[in-house]
Enzyme design. Structure first.
Site, PDB file in Angstrom:
ATOM      1  N   ASN A  30      -8.222  -8.215  40.041  1.00  9.11           N
ATOM      2  CA  ASN A  30      -7.169  -8.157  41.058  1.00  9.11           C
ATOM      3  C   ASN A  30      -6.496  -6.794  40.907  1.00  9.11           C
ATOM      4  OD1 ASN A  30      -3.798  -9.498  40.990  1.00  9.11           O
ATOM      5  ND2 ASN A  30      -4.830  -8.491  42.660  1.00  9.11           N
ATOM      6  N   GLY A  31      -6.498  -6.014  41.987  1.00 13.12           N
ATOM      7  CA  GLY A  31      -5.880  -4.685  41.917  1.00 13.12           C
ATOM      8  C   GLY A  31      -6.778  -3.668  42.578  1.00 13.12           C
ATOM      9  N   LYS A  41       7.814 -14.342  62.075  1.00 14.91           N
ATOM     10  CA  LYS A  41       7.267 -15.683  61.814  1.00 14.91           C
ATOM     11  C   LYS A  41       6.278 -16.078  62.901  1.00 14.91           C
ATOM     12  CE  LYS A  41       7.974 -16.247  58.662  1.00 14.91           C
ATOM     13  NZ  LYS A  41       8.570 -15.715  57.467  1.00 14.91           N
ATOM     14  N   GLU A  84       3.034 -13.883  62.599  1.00 18.33           N
ATOM     15  CA  GLU A  84       2.133 -14.084  61.471  1.00 18.33           C
ATOM     16  C   GLU A  84       1.397 -15.406  61.512  1.00 18.33           C
ATOM     17  OE1 GLU A  84       4.156 -13.258  57.728  1.00 18.33           O
ATOM     18  OE2 GLU A  84       5.794 -14.591  58.193  1.00 18.33           O
TER      19      GLU A  84
HETATM   20  C1  G6P Z   1       3.715 -10.586  52.130  1.00 15.08           C
HETATM   21  C2  G6P Z   1       4.082 -12.005  52.481  1.00 15.08           C
HETATM   22  C3  G6P Z   1       5.470 -12.044  53.085  1.00 15.08           C
HETATM   23  C4  G6P Z   1       6.481 -11.402  52.151  1.00 15.08           C
HETATM   24  C5  G6P Z   1       6.061  -9.991  51.752  1.00 15.08           C
HETATM   25  C6  G6P Z   1       6.917  -9.467  50.617  1.00 15.08           C
HETATM   26  O1  G6P Z   1       3.559  -9.847  53.288  1.00 15.08           O
HETATM   27  O2  G6P Z   1       3.130 -12.562  53.361  1.00 15.08           O
HETATM   28  O3  G6P Z   1       5.846 -13.388  53.323  1.00 15.08           O
HETATM   29  O4  G6P Z   1       7.726 -11.350  52.763  1.00 15.08           O
HETATM   30  O5  G6P Z   1       4.711  -9.995  51.290  1.00 15.08           O
HETATM   31  O6  G6P Z   1       6.671 -10.247  49.483  1.00 15.08           O
HETATM   32  P1  G6P Z   1       7.697 -10.519  48.322  1.00 15.08           P
HETATM   33  O7  G6P Z   1       6.960 -11.453  47.402  1.00 15.08           O
HETATM   34  O8  G6P Z   1       7.972  -9.188  47.675  1.00 15.08           O
HETATM   35  O9  G6P Z   1       8.907 -11.125  48.898  1.00 15.08           O
END
Ligand code: G6P
Length: 614
Positions: A101-102, A491, A494
């Site tokens: 992962n990365g 929302k 997505e």
């Molecule tokens: C992704 C997720 C979002 C989230 C964003 C930031 O795009 O699908 O739902 O808001 O990452 O993620 P975090 O974990 O840093 O809030």
């Protein structure tokens, strides 16, 4: 993104890996794969484009023996999401496989060198380069696998969480991490590895969070040993998990997203439980206590975040500036870190993140720390990378959020920001005792108001039916409800794939108004407050262009009812708490529209919940 798992013990590895991958699917679901070491001699690798269930169907009837194995669920970065690019990836001789992962940033240079030395590659991935590099070092320097890995990791740039299995060392799982997360679960004579604790929780509560540039060597006989990539011994620090297994189940709801929407009264209550008391008139955030003076005396506060968390940050800006009178800047982490920002020692930088793992947010924080700022976190996942690198912070206590579209994480972030603003305002004397007390009372009443609001879910479903075939939608709000318009639009985009835009209601006149016709649903937040009259005028402007208005109003409102096709009432509340309440109908509308359109609500296409790549 991408989720990785590993198991070594006395149980059959395959079911453990599959269950673990299903729990990690929120991190990516382009392909899935496992590798199982059978009798220490046969290395069976199964991988498939698609979801974990597609992998399970593919594996049916094939051998799944072995008590040692690794698994991966992918969010594609390098190379298409197909069977070949799926992990695990094997060394040239096929004796070793790796999940990752990365991103290995210098993979191209390394790949060219390896090709010159006779390596051939099957996939387009950076991961395959890493496993070949380890193989090359191992044979060139005649070293064991751990040493080869250690040397390889000193050559690569980028981010990695990896787990390796090799036929040459059939009683070992070897893992390492930098920037991407990795947790080791300690059972009885068995060990688990995973990107987060969710695949581990049902087997053991004792975990070790690996730190950057550490290698974990897990041997059936000798157990866990950790070294750094610079060859220093590290003594493992065991943490006890507090998460409950039931929190990871759907609990009778059709989707995690719906469950998480309905969990909001509880989640918000948990986010302020023990931190404020209206009767006694106090508010405290334990993890920030030590930094109260720094925050109160800050020259400015910089909030960094991505996605939905960035929207929470925007609401926070209104709160902190309004109540505590400290200038706030809200930045997309990805933009902030690459534009040579000015960060001073008396700046306080607050990261907002559900996962605590978002690569850009993490990197922007590290940069701010290096430049001398106080860095704080508002994070949901306990023990996550952001929570560990920050000077201080507050957990949102929303509980695990599995649906990719963020719901309860957002409303608890906003709740916490309201508390933070109140706390600083009190300290700076920028809030009257009366208003402070009123807000404490309102805060305590919030979960009940949300419960009441959720009772209108069926009506909101009816409203959703009307707009499910829309191609576009506009969301409007003013003041602290403007970020809620952005969040409402996000929302819808997505999970239902309808194009939607959020706009400040007054700004609509400067462009989006041209889009309005009789087919355009326009969602407006028109609750009672200082901006009410102005928003009602904006609604009239939409109406004059035949737009279809769906308005969120305060209980008992009559003025908007006459112009709107539908109104959704939210309980009367202090202006500060309106953003939280107004979010909920938008979550439900998007949810129902997505379900009616047959979309995969919990795992929308192309998205992942935890974005651990830049
Ligand atoms: C992704 C997720 C979002 C989230 C964003 C930031 O795009 O699908 O739902 O808001 O990452 O993620 P975090 O974990 O840093 O809030």
């Amino acid at each position: 993104m991408c989720g990785i798992v590993g198991y070594i013990g006395n149980k059959k590895a395959y079911p453990v890996l599959i269950k673990g991958l299903s729990r990690l699917e929120y991190r990516g679901y382009d392909s899935a794969g496992v590798a199982l070491l059978e009798n220490g001699t046969d290395l069976n690798v199964y991988k498939r484009q698609g979801k974990v269930q597609d992998l399970v169907a593919f594996v049916e009837g094939k051998s799944t023996a072995g008590t040692l194995g690794i698994g991966h669920t992918r969010w594609a970065t390098h190379g298409l999401p197909n069977d070949i690019n799926a992990h695990p990836h094997a060394s040239g001789d096929g004796r070793m496989v790796l999940v990752h992962n990365g991103i290995i940033e210098n993979y191209d240079v390394l790949k060219k060198e390896l090709i010159k030395r006779g390596h051939t590659f099957k996939s387009e991935t950076d991961t395959e380069v890493l496993v070949h590099l380890i193989e090359e070092i191992k044979s060139k320097y005649k070293v064991d696998l751990v040493e080869a890995l250690r040397m390889a990791l000193n050559e690569v740039h980028g981010a990695y969480a990896i787990v390796i299995v090799s036929k040459d060392e059939p009683n070992k799982l070897i893992a390492a991490k930098k920037s991407s997360p990795l947790v080791v679960g300690l059972g009885d004579d068995e060990y688990y590895l995973a990107s987060d604790a969710t695949p581990i929780i049902e087997y053991t509560k004792n975990v070790v969070y690996l730190e950057d540039e550490q290698i974990a060597i897990i041997d059936r006989k000798d157990g866990l040993r950790i070294i750094s990539i610079h060859n220093k011994e590290v003594s493992p620090e065991i943490t006890e998990l507090s998460m409950q297994l039931e929190e990871l189940e759907r609990g009778g709801y059709d989707h995690f997203m719906l469950k998480e929407i309905h969990e909001q009264p509880r989640a918000i209550h948990d986010s302020f439980r023990g931190r404020l008391n209206a009767k006694e008139g106090w508010i405290t955030l334990g993890g920030l206590k030590q930094y109260e003076d720094q925050i109160a005396n800050a020259n400015r506060i910089i909030i960094i975040a991505c996605g939905t968390s960035w929207h929470a940050g925007l609401v926070g800006e209104y709160y902190i500036e309004d109540l505590a009178r400290i200038p706030v800047e809200v930045e997309y982490a990805s933009e902030f870190r690459y534009r040579n920002p000015i960060i001073r020692k008396d700046d306080v930088v607050i990261a907002i993140s559900q996962s605590g793992e978002t690569a850009d947010t993490l990197a922007a924080l590290k940069m701010s720390k290096d430049m001398g700022a106080t860095i704080l976190g508002i994070v949901n996942v306990v023990g996550s990378s952001i929570s560990r690198i920050t000077h201080g912070g507050s957990y949102t206590h929303a509980g695990p959020e599995i649906g990719v579209a963020s719901t309860k994480a957002f409303t608890t972030q906003v709740t916490l920001l309201a508390m933070l603003a109140m706390m600083i305002a009190k300290k700076r004397n920028t809030i009257s005792p009366r208003r402070f007390q009123a807000l404490l009372d309102e805060m305590e009443a919030l979960p009940k108001k949300i419960e009441k609001l959720l009772l209108s879910a069926d009506r909101i479903k009816e409203i959703a039916t009307e707009y499910k075939d829309a191609h576009n939608a506009l969301y409007l709000g003013r003041g602290s409800s403007f970020p809620i318009a952005l969040e409402g639009a996000l929302k819808l985009k997505e999970i239902s794939y309808i194009h939607a835009e959020g706009y400040p209601a007054a700004e609509m006149k400067h462009g989006p108004i041209a889009l309005i016709d009789e087919n355009m649903p326009v969602f407006v937040i028109a609750t009672k407050g200082p901006n009410y009259e102005k928003v009602v005028s904006n609604i009239q402007e939409v109406k004059a262009r035949k737009g279809r208005i769906i308005a969120i109003v305060t209980e008992g409102d009559t003025a908007v009812k006459d112009v709107a096709e539908y109104v959704i009432e939210i309980p009367e509340a202090d202006e500060i708490l309106v953003p939280i309440l107004a979010t909920i109908p938008f979550q439900l509308i998007s949810y129902y529209i997505a379900v009616m359109r047959g979309c995969n609500v919990d795992q929308p296409r192309n998205l992942a919940k935890s974005v651990t790549v830049e």
